[in-house]
Design a protein around this motif. Sequence first.
Motif, short mmCIF file in Angstrom:
data_model
loop_
_atom_site.label_atom_id
_atom_site.label_comp_id
_atom_site.label_asym_id
_atom_site.label_seq_id
_atom_site.Cartn_x
_atom_site.Cartn_y
_atom_site.Cartn_z
N THR A 1 0.63 -0.75 -0.18
CA THR A 1 0.15 -0.11 -0.16
C THR A 1 0.77 0.79 -0.08
N ILE A 2 -0.01 2.63 -0.41
CA ILE A 2 0.83 3.94 -0.16
C ILE A 2 1.29 4.11 1.29
N THR A 3 0.58 3.50 2.01
CA THR A 3 0.37 3.89 3.70
C THR A 3 2.38 2.53 4.00
N GLN B 1 2.86 10.72 2.98
CA GLN B 1 1.98 9.88 2.17
C GLN B 1 1.58 10.52 0.81
N PRO B 2 1.48 11.86 0.41
CA PRO B 2 1.20 13.16 -0.31
C PRO B 2 2.42 12.31 -1.29
N SER C 1 2.19 9.36 -2.89
CA SER C 1 1.05 9.17 -3.60
C SER C 1 0.63 9.60 -5.52
N LYS C 2 1.86 10.79 -5.18
CA LYS C 2 2.03 12.26 -5.85
C LYS C 2 2.83 10.48 -7.33
N VAL D 1 3.87 7.83 -6.54
CA VAL D 1 3.02 6.44 -7.95
C VAL D 1 2.16 6.63 -8.97
N ARG D 2 1.57 7.74 -8.40
CA ARG D 2 0.66 8.73 -9.83
C ARG D 2 1.67 8.38 -11.11
N GLU E 1 -1.89 -0.14 -9.95
CA GLU E 1 -2.72 0.08 -9.28
C GLU E 1 -3.60 -0.61 -8.63
N ASN F 1 -6.02 -0.02 -1.31
CA ASN F 1 -5.40 -0.26 -3.00
C ASN F 1 -4.00 -0.80 -3.12
N ILE G 1 -0.44 -1.24 -4.83
CA ILE G 1 0.90 -0.58 -5.83
C ILE G 1 1.61 -2.12 -6.12
#
Length: 317
Positions: free
Chosen positions: A56-58, A68-69, A72-73, A75-76, A86, A96, A98
């Motif tokens: 997970t992103i976390t 985490q932000p 997330s960026k 990963v996008r 994802e 979700n 990854i």
Amino acid sequence: MNIYNQIGKVALGSRLRRLSDQIAEEAFHVYRLYGIDLQPKWFPVFYMLSHGEEKTITTIATEIGHSQPSVSKIVREMIRKGIVVEKKDQTDKRRNIIALSDKGKEMTAKIEDQYKDVNVVIEEVLSQTHSDLWNAIEEWEYLLNQKNLLKRVTERKKERESADVKIIDYEPQYRSVFKSLNEEWISAYFKMEESDYKALDNPDSYILERGGHILVALYKGEPVGVCALIKMENSEYDFELAKMAVSPKAQGKNIGFLIGQAIINKAKVLNASKIYLESNTVLKPAINLYHKLGFQKVVGKITPYERCNIQMELIIE
């Protein structure tokens, strides 16, 4: 002249950023040299996923030490490049996870030669230096995790400014300051009460002539803090610590702690064994200060103040 040599070690962050930017720029071209379509900032996430695990992103953020932000960026961006995918966690549809895409897995195999060559080059550079940068960074990270730079500088600032603080005994010339500083903070949070006026309008008869004391904190000669030690009769306590106030313009200079410590030392000189105080939990900095000075919460005492919702005592050993 190199500006960093001129500025000195206070420019450590800027100099490290310059070095980091240089390495990141060269890393970009190194990836291209090996035919790897990867941004340097993506590498920690890519490496975490390159061992075949889905995360997970976390989890990724925690393991690589990023926010985490930020993850997330990244990963996008990697999803748009087709490097990661994802999908829903099969064990918990609310989450979700990854994972590397087929393209990402192909990059994992291709990048092995790059790892080997870069590692050799880094070892060569380290061998040509007097200091081992890798170990030094690890030491810095450990020390700053124990106490970060902001806290260290804040403590140093207070220490330096404390040298300009002088605690003196109350004199008649400070009567208006004693009242105004207390009125300022009481009116900001509560309302002035009868007991306030008794102490602030008549400090001599209400405090000093009854065996109490008042101390004044001067910062560069200007009165910016006050605190009283009120004699308590027919009580298990010798004194009450009361009417502590510090001017807003002087807060953050450790004055509250210094004058509080000085008033406790005054009580010790007077052979006091227990000191009492009353406050309100909305005053969080004040409550933290009292704890720092050694006060502990007590209950069941009678108080003349409407605003009092916490009572504390200090046992002097």
